[in-house]
Design a protein around this motif. Structure first.
Motif, PDB file in Angstrom:
ATOM      1  N   ALA A  75     -61.356  20.360   6.778  1.00  0.00           N
ATOM      2  CA  ALA A  75     -61.610  18.976   6.398  1.00  0.00           C
ATOM      3  C   ALA A  75     -60.901  18.639   5.079  1.00  0.00           C
ATOM      4  O   ALA A  75     -60.967  19.381   4.110  1.00  0.00           O
ATOM      5  CB  ALA A  75     -63.110  18.741   6.256  1.00  0.00           C
ATOM      6  N   ARG A  76     -60.241  17.479   5.087  1.00  0.00           N
ATOM      7  CA  ARG A  76     -59.590  16.951   3.892  1.00  0.00           C
ATOM      8  C   ARG A  76     -59.900  15.470   3.801  1.00  0.00           C
ATOM      9  O   ARG A  76     -59.959  14.779   4.828  1.00  0.00           O
ATOM     10  CB  ARG A  76     -58.074  17.144   3.947  1.00  0.00           C
ATOM     11  N   PRO A  77     -60.060  14.928   2.602  1.00  0.00           N
ATOM     12  CA  PRO A  77     -60.245  13.483   2.498  1.00  0.00           C
ATOM     13  C   PRO A  77     -58.967  12.750   2.852  1.00  0.00           C
ATOM     14  O   PRO A  77     -57.870  13.236   2.620  1.00  0.00           O
ATOM     15  CB  PRO A  77     -60.605  13.281   1.015  1.00  0.00           C
ATOM     16  N   GLY A  78     -59.112  11.585   3.454  1.00  0.00           N
ATOM     17  CA  GLY A  78     -57.931  10.759   3.681  1.00  0.00           C
ATOM     18  C   GLY A  78     -57.752  10.252   5.092  1.00  0.00           C
ATOM     19  O   GLY A  78     -56.973   9.324   5.306  1.00  0.00           O
ATOM     20  N   GLU A  79     -58.442  10.814   6.057  1.00  0.00           N
ATOM     21  CA  GLU A  79     -58.273  10.366   7.439  1.00  0.00           C
ATOM     22  C   GLU A  79     -59.415   9.446   7.832  1.00  0.00           C
ATOM     23  O   GLU A  79     -60.571   9.714   7.524  1.00  0.00           O
ATOM     24  CB  GLU A  79     -58.219  11.564   8.391  1.00  0.00           C
TER      25      GLU A  79
END
Length: 398
Positions: A75-79
């Protein structure tokens, strides 16, 4: 991101990718036993059934927990929420449509009612306590759909749990899963699986408890959430579980226990602890640079096609079984050769599905990451060259 996540290197999970293929293989063996290539009332047939009875259910527990783990890991912020769902659906749905159409064309059309076919196509068939028709293993994709719909909402909630209390939440989730087989026995005991399942582990089993414990998406959501919790523990540097060797030993013990406990406990309860510990231990070891033969290029490649293998393997088994004759049983050595041929066919078809459908669709339609406005971020894919999210694709039993 967790405040202590820097303690753990978020990289590719090659060992877990290879482990996917091992899990897919035991699911294949479970189904091979179910199709009675060897007469089930012989010593070899009975031994094959007994040895593989908890294989498929252990596999599904592994993959549901793994799904929550790797989506959290990557999981990464931004999508955006829509971008996340689009990426996951284009990973899952084209393979489902192709294998559903193939199953219907080869053998399932005559026995699949229109309602079941529609629910199958829409990935809603696991919500119904009845055999779904079409490509049988696709029931688990109904659970996947629920997981993907809820993951961007669940992850922020799980991140609010204080790190020091994560193990308490893991214990609570496991406790609920352990109690569910008792709850399931309060459901109606009829109908039972039809005569088609005589001689298999489903002979005489009540449909409602079986459906509730194995395939009902809200119940299997507990495994998925457990995977999210385990990932947060690992990423926070708070892993206090066993090492890989001890986790493997516990998994083996859990598998053997699953052969002897009442059937409903085999469906999830006996596997949930060892599988959670195994996934956490493998991820911790790999994050610290420890590799194994499961992370070799060959097993990594096999792991990448295991989702396609899962969807195609029962079709291949049924096709080979039809060539032998469903009422004809084989001598043990001949049956071994035929099962090996079915495995080879499954593997060949899985590579065709992976390269001919899954990969081209992902390249063309899944699209690049999109940046969301401030406050609207949800999990995004891993950077190019790192595919930890792909290790969560499923191989499932029954």
């Amino acid at each position: 991101m967790d405040g202590n996540a820097g303690l753990v290197r978020r990289g590719r999970l090659d060992t877990i990718t290879g482990m996917r293929f091992v899990a897919a293989l035991v699911v294949f063996l479970c189904h091979a036993a179910t199709f009675n290539f060897v007469a089930p009332d012989t010593g070899v047939g009975e031994a094959f059934h007994f040895a593989t009875e908890s294989a498929g259910t252990a596999g599904v527990t592994f993959f549901f927990i793994l799904s929550g783990f790797v989506l959290t890991w990557s999981a990464r912020p931004g999508e955006t929420y829509g971008g996340f769902l689009r990426r996951r659906m284009f990973k899952m749905y084209p393979n489902h449509l192709v294998t559903f159409a193939l199953a219907m064309a080869l053998f399932a059309a005559a026995s699949t009612p229109p309602v079941s076919a529609v629910l199958n196509v829409l990935l809603l068939h696991a919500w119904r306590p009845a055999p779904g028709g079409g490509n049988g293993p696709s029931w688990s994709l109904s659970c996947d759909l629920l997981f993907y719909l809820l993951f961007p909402l669940l992850l922020p909630l799980v991140k609010k749990i204080p790190v020091a209390r994560l193990w308490w939440w893991v214990g609570g989730a496991i406790a609920v899963i352990m109690v569910l087989p008792t709850v399931a026995q309060l459901l109606p005991s009829t109908p039972r699986f039809p005569d088609d399942f005589d001689g298999t582990m489903l002979e005489g089993v009540s449909m409602y408890p079986f459906w509730f414990l194995l395939t009902f998406p809200p119940v299997r959501l507990l495994d998925f959430v457990l995977g999210i919790l385990i990932a947060r523990i690992v990423l926070s540097g708070r892993w206090t579980g066993p090492g890989v060797a001890q986790a493997v030993a516990l998994t083996a013990v859990g598998y053997v226990v699953g052969l002897f406990v009442p059937f409903y406990y085999t469906l999830d309860a006996v596997s949930v602890i060892p599988m959670s510990l195994l996934i956490g231990a493998l991820a911790v070891a790999e994050s610290r640079g420890r590799t194994s033969w499961l992370g070799s290029p060959v097993f990594r490649r096999l792991g990448e096609v295991s989702f396609a293998f899962y969807l195609i393997h029962e079709i291949a088994l049924l096709f080979v079984r039809s060539l032998v004759g469903f009422d004809h049983h084989l001598p043990p050595f001949t049956a071994l050769l035929v099962i090996a041929a079915a495995f080879a066919l499954s593997l060949a078809l899985s590579f065709l599905l992976y390269h001919g459908v899954e990969t081209p669709v992902m390249r063309k339609w899944a699209g690049p990451r999109r940046t969301a406005p401030a406050g609207g971020a949800v999990p995004a894919p891993a950077p190019p060259g790192e595919r930890p999210d792909d290790v969560g694709e499923k191989a499932r039993p029954v």
